[in-house]
Scaffold this motif. Structure first.
Motif, PDB file in Angstrom:
ATOM      1  N   TYR B 568       0.831  -1.199   0.000  1.00 14.18           N
ATOM      2  CA  TYR B 568       0.000   0.000   0.000  1.00 14.18           C
ATOM      3  C   TYR B 568       0.864   1.248   0.000  1.00 14.18           C
ATOM      4  N   SER B 569       1.856   1.308   0.926  1.00 14.65           N
ATOM      5  CA  SER B 569       2.583   2.569   1.043  1.00 14.65           C
ATOM      6  C   SER B 569       3.462   2.812  -0.176  1.00 14.65           C
ATOM      7  N   SER B 570       4.046   1.744  -0.725  1.00 17.59           N
ATOM      8  CA  SER B 570       4.850   2.010  -1.924  1.00 17.59           C
ATOM      9  C   SER B 570       3.945   2.363  -3.091  1.00 17.59           C
ATOM     10  N   GLY B 571       2.727   1.793  -3.108  1.00 19.15           N
ATOM     11  CA  GLY B 571       1.781   2.168  -4.158  1.00 19.15           C
ATOM     12  C   GLY B 571       1.434   3.639  -4.090  1.00 19.15           C
ATOM     13  N   ILE B 572       1.173   4.111  -2.875  1.00 21.35           N
ATOM     14  CA  ILE B 572       0.827   5.528  -2.695  1.00 21.35           C
ATOM     15  C   ILE B 572       1.998   6.395  -3.138  1.00 21.35           C
ATOM     16  N   LEU B 573       3.198   5.983  -2.714  1.00 16.92           N
ATOM     17  CA  LEU B 573       4.387   6.771  -3.051  1.00 16.92           C
ATOM     18  C   LEU B 573       4.579   6.844  -4.564  1.00 16.92           C
ATOM     19  N   LYS B 574       4.470   5.695  -5.216  1.00 12.90           N
ATOM     20  CA  LYS B 574       4.664   5.659  -6.670  1.00 12.90           C
ATOM     21  C   LYS B 574       3.603   6.490  -7.376  1.00 12.90           C
ATOM     22  N   ALA B 575       2.364   6.372  -6.889  1.00 17.21           N
ATOM     23  CA  ALA B 575       1.289   7.130  -7.529  1.00 17.21           C
ATOM     24  C   ALA B 575       1.552   8.621  -7.395  1.00 17.21           C
ATOM     25  N   GLU B 576       2.041   9.014  -6.209  1.00 22.91           N
ATOM     26  CA  GLU B 576       2.335  10.435  -6.005  1.00 22.91           C
ATOM     27  C   GLU B 576       3.441  10.892  -6.942  1.00 22.91           C
ATOM     28  N   GLN B 577       4.489  10.075  -7.040  1.00 23.79           N
ATOM     29  CA  GLN B 577       5.604  10.450  -7.916  1.00 23.79           C
ATOM     30  C   GLN B 577       5.142  10.549  -9.361  1.00 23.79           C
ATOM     31  N   ALA B 578       4.356   9.559  -9.781  1.00 23.95           N
ATOM     32  CA  ALA B 578       3.903   9.563 -11.172  1.00 23.95           C
ATOM     33  C   ALA B 578       3.048  10.794 -11.436  1.00 23.95           C
ATOM     34  N   ALA B 579       2.149  11.101 -10.485  1.00 20.84           N
ATOM     35  CA  ALA B 579       1.284  12.264 -10.665  1.00 20.84           C
ATOM     36  C   ALA B 579       2.123  13.527 -10.714  1.00 20.84           C
ATOM     37  N   TYR B 580       3.152  13.562  -9.856  1.00 15.66           N
ATOM     38  CA  TYR B 580       4.000  14.747  -9.792  1.00 15.66           C
ATOM     39  C   TYR B 580       4.751  14.948 -11.109  1.00 15.66           C
ATOM     40  N   SER B 581       5.348  13.879 -11.609  1.00 16.95           N
ATOM     41  CA  SER B 581       6.141  14.067 -12.822  1.00 16.95           C
ATOM     42  C   SER B 581       5.233  14.332 -14.021  1.00 16.95           C
ATOM     43  N   PHE B 582       4.034  13.712 -14.017  1.00 15.59           N
ATOM     44  CA  PHE B 582       3.115  13.981 -15.115  1.00 15.59           C
ATOM     45  C   PHE B 582       2.666  15.441 -15.082  1.00 15.59           C
ATOM     46  N   THR B 583       2.370  15.927 -13.886  1.00  9.61           N
ATOM     47  CA  THR B 583       1.931  17.316 -13.773  1.00  9.61           C
ATOM     48  C   THR B 583       3.039  18.266 -14.219  1.00  9.61           C
ATOM     49  N   ASN B 584       4.279  17.899 -13.861  1.00 16.39           N
ATOM     50  CA  ASN B 584       5.393  18.769 -14.239  1.00 16.39           C
ATOM     51  C   ASN B 584       5.545  18.904 -15.743  1.00 16.39           C
ATOM     52  N   ILE B 585       5.097  17.901 -16.482  1.00 15.99           N
ATOM     53  CA  ILE B 585       5.263  17.964 -17.931  1.00 15.99           C
ATOM     54  C   ILE B 585       4.479  19.138 -18.503  1.00 15.99           C
ATOM     55  N   TYR B 586       3.269  19.318 -18.028  1.00 12.92           N
ATOM     56  CA  TYR B 586       2.454  20.350 -18.667  1.00 12.92           C
ATOM     57  C   TYR B 586       2.299  21.626 -17.850  1.00 12.92           C
ATOM     58  N   MET B 587       2.583  21.563 -16.527  1.00 17.37           N
ATOM     59  CA  MET B 587       2.458  22.785 -15.737  1.00 17.37           C
ATOM     60  C   MET B 587       3.748  23.581 -15.850  1.00 17.37           C
ATOM     61  N   SER B 588       3.877  24.388 -16.907  1.00 12.51           N
ATOM     62  CA  SER B 588       5.132  25.084 -17.135  1.00 12.51           C
ATOM     63  C   SER B 588       5.239  26.345 -16.311  1.00 12.51           C
ATOM     64  N   GLY B 589       4.123  26.824 -15.761  1.00 12.13           N
ATOM     65  CA  GLY B 589       4.155  28.078 -15.025  1.00 12.13           C
ATOM     66  C   GLY B 589       3.996  29.284 -15.934  1.00 12.13           C
ATOM     67  N   LEU B 590       3.826  29.051 -17.222  1.00  8.41           N
ATOM     68  CA  LEU B 590       3.658  30.162 -18.157  1.00  8.41           C
ATOM     69  C   LEU B 590       2.190  30.273 -18.563  1.00  8.41           C
ATOM     70  N   THR B 591       1.630  31.461 -18.369  1.00  3.87           N
ATOM     71  CA  THR B 591       0.222  31.656 -18.720  1.00  3.87           C
ATOM     72  C   THR B 591      -0.015  31.329 -20.192  1.00  3.87           C
ATOM     73  N   ARG B 592       0.985  31.668 -20.999  1.00  5.60           N
ATOM     74  CA  ARG B 592       0.838  31.442 -22.429  1.00  5.60           C
ATOM     75  C   ARG B 592       0.548  29.980 -22.742  1.00  5.60           C
ATOM     76  N   ASP B 593       1.274  29.096 -22.056  1.00  2.00           N
ATOM     77  CA  ASP B 593       1.050  27.667 -22.300  1.00  2.00           C
ATOM     78  C   ASP B 593      -0.362  27.264 -21.918  1.00  2.00           C
TER      79      ASP B 593
END
Lengths: 112, 801
Positions: B568-593
């Protein structure tokens, strides 16, 4: 005429979108100005073109052009002017404070 | 509204008052204000007892969304009434206990009691709801209030993690339950549980029957901490002890059992139902008992013991469901006994486990620890607590003269009854089921002994304790003592309970002839198999307990990496990491994007709608005449706009944008809009002046964005937007849905005294619009003024400094 106007409005929107996606503040402001021009012409076209006299009573005309879109556009012109003036000053102040007009550099701290 | 609705809704209403009581009557412990509520509920429910025990039921409906068949309909029968008693009765005891357990000055009492009342109402809603949507709503509400209560001490990381875990598992189970409910509705066409059950015969043939059963069971298992969903319950022990006693042993974890019992008339009598429930229950019973033995934290021990006992009740319900499958009267009676054992043990478990939790809370409260390695020798210091523990633990271990003995014997009877059956090849399992039941009971005996002896006997080591232990205040002892009295009382008078409580319960789980019988529970059955099994449990359990030190090492052999907790705990950790890296792909911080994403999705959705919807045609455009000069103007406008887009010098862009503005004004002239043309001319002139001012202050354009380097992605998006707008304009031309309302304005001279219709609209018909428009201009003007003058002031200040 409607088809021609539709295409013209489309081009105005395209240009405006392209300008608003750029990095320089001044170009974005110009994008805003052009998009409001596009919107005004769009409303006017929607109201129907050239089917009557100007909406001034007493001209003894058979029918008048629809006055409602015109009233809406008049309001919109004035408001978009106010907006343009404000955004221009804001752009000027931003440049004055940060010494750049590049939005990529204005995005705040890196660890946001 | 009815009495029944008030019973469920009263806790919610009462919860609203708690913060005020806490705030303004802070001298009195808030718990005293809460205490009357469960007592009143208990009395109200009690007044229905006689009617219900004679087989009557009550149903009240309050319309909610009748068009979808969703109502707040509440239904009382034997099963729900007993749960109502547990919720209100143990609720009252727990509130009383919490008054002494939680400090008036240090704890956030208003939060505590609001959450608790929320839970109480939700749980009552679960057991009384007849409408499945209402049932689901309250079901999830119990998970949410449980989350809030586990995280009551939210400063502790463990509390927060435990709360998150409980929430994730039980709410996911809830979603599965919802899926099951939707399937049931699509099969039966109603959300009413009774309505669905009345169609049980036809539904069993339906192809969705099995999926619906599995979804409902996953929800019930997650809630009742059945293997493999049990991992949330030990971590939920981070909650304050009154909550552990109330939610996580007596009531909320039994919601899953309730759901299984409630759905037995529908699903029961099928092989899948019997095998899934019985096997999951037995595995949980066994696994919980094994784990309970290795715990050193008393609350963790009780948590695993709860898991194990819940497994016992579940497996009994599984065996009992066979009563619906067999036709012979003798056999039916055999399996009905299993259902009886289930509900009997459910009541008994609530009494002895509630008592034990409260005593453990007392020990924790008085010594500062719950660790068996630190505790010991408290018997003489805390004699009353010791007695209560003894009663609770021996009842749990299944030793007479306590109520646990009676239900444990019935459990053995039921497991043995399977041996002779031919149905669903249950007999093939042969001795396996009774054997598992017996071995698990031995383990239960061992951990009950650990609970007693490692806490109260052995060496007293005051230095290891944080506080100097003493007996708890009497107020704190009342609640566990009341429960302990029930533990003994039920043993000596089981048939009072059986007549009023258990018979109607069994009757609602097994409708029809199967549930129509009278029960007689006896402590002494003569020398039969069950008695020898109990004797074996006591003898072997004692031997195992006495040699506990020698064999406890085997628990460390099992590697931690392979536990469900770890997964369970490694699943939660992995899911968090995956969500984090996926979000980082598109959340550039630029309004234009982000604008690009929004526009892109707009193009896809709106454009797709235009393409695929049938109702939009481009054919019916009544085209007006076109002159050559109009074409030239349009070309000029387009050229001007493109120049702005591609200009590499600011001056070029400004001239071009001015040209665009004036051309728009010319279009206004052509389109018979003199007012617009005038306004546009004035505004454009001032605007160009403003642009020229900016020419002086803003820098030159960047090279890369101009004609020589067109940004291709931006261009694609903008082209898409342009095409979209054009097609929408064209589509709208051909689809006029309403006639114009503008004829109204032709009376403007009579109505507003103006021959200019546009002016009449602005100044009269829509005068408020204009007023607000002026306000917008004022605000913009103030903004411009302050932006400029503030800067001047700052500079002057800088200069003076």
């Amino acid at each position: 005429m409607e088809i021609l106007m539709s295409i013209t409005v489309g081009v105005l929107f395209m240009v405006a979108t392209y300008l608003m996606l750029s990095r320089s503040i001044f170009r974005i402001v110009m994008g805003l100005v052009i998009i409001s021009h596009g919107a005004h012409l769009l409303i006017l076209t929607m109201g129907g073109l050239q089917n009557g006299m100007p909406p001034l009573l007493g001209q003894e005309a058979a029918n008048y052009t629809d006055p409602l879109p015109q009233a809406l556009i008049l309001t919109a012109i004035v408001i978009s002017f106010g907006l343009t003036a404000f955004v221009l000053v804001l752009a000027y102040r931003t440049y004055d404070a940060h010494k750049t007009d590049d939005l990529d550099q204005l995005r705040g701290t890196s660890d946001e | 509204m009815s009495w029944l609705h008030s019973v469920v809704l009263l806790p919610f209403l009462y919860a609203l008052m708690i913060p005020f009581l806490y705030r303004y009557v802070s001298r009195i412990h808030t718990g005293w204000f809460v205490l009357p509520l469960p007592l009143i509920l208990f009395v109200v429910l009690g007044s229905w007892l006689v009617d219900i025990s004679e087989g009557e039921t009550m149903l009240y409906t309050l319309s909610w969304i009748p068009s979808y068949g969703i109502n707040l309909s509440f239904y009382v029968d034997g099963l729900s009434l007993v749960f109502g008693f547990l919720i209100s009765g143990i609720g009252a005891l727990v509130v009383l206990y919490s008054i002494f357990y939680l400090s008036k000055t240090r704890e956030l009492l208003h939060n505590f009691y609001v959450y608790m009342l929320l839970f109480m109402g939700a749980m009552l809603g679960v057991v009384f709801s007849d409408n499945l949507i209402g049932f689901y709503l309250f079901w999830e509400l119990t998970s949410i209030s449980s989350f809030l209560l586990i995280a009551f001490w939210y400063q502790r990381k463990k509390s927060r993690n435990g709360a998150q875990k409980a929430m994730l598992i039980t709410v996911s189970g809830g979603f599965s339950m919802l899926a099951g409910i939707v399937l049931l509705h699509s099969m039966a066409g109603t959300y009413s549980i009774r309505g669905i059950i009345s169609q049980a015969g036809e539904l069993q043939e339906h192809s969705l029957f099995l999926p619906a059963m599995i979804f409902v069971l996953i929800g019930a298992f997650a809630k009742s901490a059945q293997f493999p969903f049990h991992i949330w319950l030990p971590d939920a022990m981070e909650a304050p002890t009154p909550i552990s006693a109330y939610l996580h042993s007596a009531t909320m974890v039994k919601a899953g059992i309730y759901a299984i019992a409630r759905f037995t008339p529908l699903f029961g009598g099928t092989g899948e139902w019997f095998w899934i429930i019985t096997s999951v229950g037995l595995v949980t019973l066994f696994w919980g008992a094994v784990n309970a033995m290795k715990q050193t934290d008393l609350k963790a021990l009780l948590a695993f013991s709860t898991i194990s006992q819940l497994g016992l009740i579940t497996s009994l319900l599984g065996i009992g469901s066979l009563a619906l499958a067999v036709t012979e009267e003798a056999e039916t009676a055999l399996y009905t006994t299993a259902v009886l054992a289930a509900v009997f043990h459910l009541v008994n478990h609530s009494t002895f486990k509630g008592c034990l939790f409260m005593v453990i809370g007392i020990i924790d409260h008085e010594t500062g620890t719950r660790d068996t390695r630190k505790l010991g020798g408290l018997m003489s210091l805390m004699p009353i607590s010791f007695t209560l523990t003894l009663i609770g633990s021996l009842s749990m271990a299944g030793v007479p003269p306590f109520n646990g003995f009676l239900s444990k014997e019935l459990f053995f009877t039921s497991s043995l009854s399977l041996e002779e059956t031919g149905i669903f090849s249950a007999g093939a399992a042969g001795l396996l089921i009774p054997a598992v039941a017996w071995v698990a009971s031995i383990f239960t005996f061992v951990y009950s002994m650990i609970l007693i002896f490692h806490t109260f006997r052995g060496k007293y080591r005051p230095r290891r304790l944080e506080k100097k232990p003493k007996e708890a205040p009497p107020g704190m002892l009342i609640s566990p003592a009341v429960l302990a009295a029930f533990v003994i009382g039920i043993f000596f008078a089981p048939n009072v309970l059986a007549h009023y409580v258990l018979e109607p319960m069994v009757a609602s789980i097994l409708p029809g002839d199967a549930g129509d019988f009278s029960i007689h529970i006896e402590a002494w059955h003569g020398f039969n198999k069950e008695l020898f099994m109990t004797l074996g449990v006591i003898v072997l359990g004692s031997i195992l307990f006495l040699t506990w030190k020698r064999w406890k090492g085997i628990f460390t052999l099992f590697p931690q990496v392979y536990t469900l907790n770890n997964a369970y705990s490694s699943g939660i950790l992995k899911a968090e990491q995956a969500a984090y890296s996926f979000t980082n792909i598109y959340m550039s911080g630029l309004t234009r994007d982000y604008i690009q994403y929004i526009l892109g999705i707009l193009i896809i959705l709106a454009g797709g709608m235009l393409l695929f919807s049938e109702g939009i045609s481009f054919r019916r455009i009544d085209v007006s005449t076109i002159e050559v000069y109009e074409v030239l103007l349009a070309v000029g406008l387009v050229a001007g706009a493109l120049t702005v887009m591609l200009a590499s010098k600011r001056l070029t862009a400004i001239i071009a944008i001015g040209a665009v503005g004036y051309l728009v004004a010319l279009f206004f002239v052509i389109f018979r809009a003199p007012d617009l043309a005038l306004t546009q001319l004035v505004v454009e002139t001032v605007s160009v002046a403003l642009y020229l001012l900016c020419l002086r202050f803003l820098p030159e354009f960047r090279f890369r964005e101009t004609a020589r380097r067109v940004q291709i992605p931006n261009l694609i998006i903008s082209l898409g937007v342009g095409v979209l707008i054009t097609s929408f304009t064209l589509a709208a031309q051909g689809n006029k849905l309403f006639p114009s309302i503008s004829v109204y304005f032709e009376d403007s001279y009579e109505l507003a005294g103006s021959r200019n219709m546009v002016n009449a609209i602005l100044a009269d018909f829509r005068g408020f619009d204009t007023l607000l428009e002026i306000m917008v201009l004022c605000i913009a003007g103030l903004g411009v003024y302050s932006l400029i003058s503030l800067r001047m002031k700052e500079k002057r200040d800088d200069h003076e400094n």
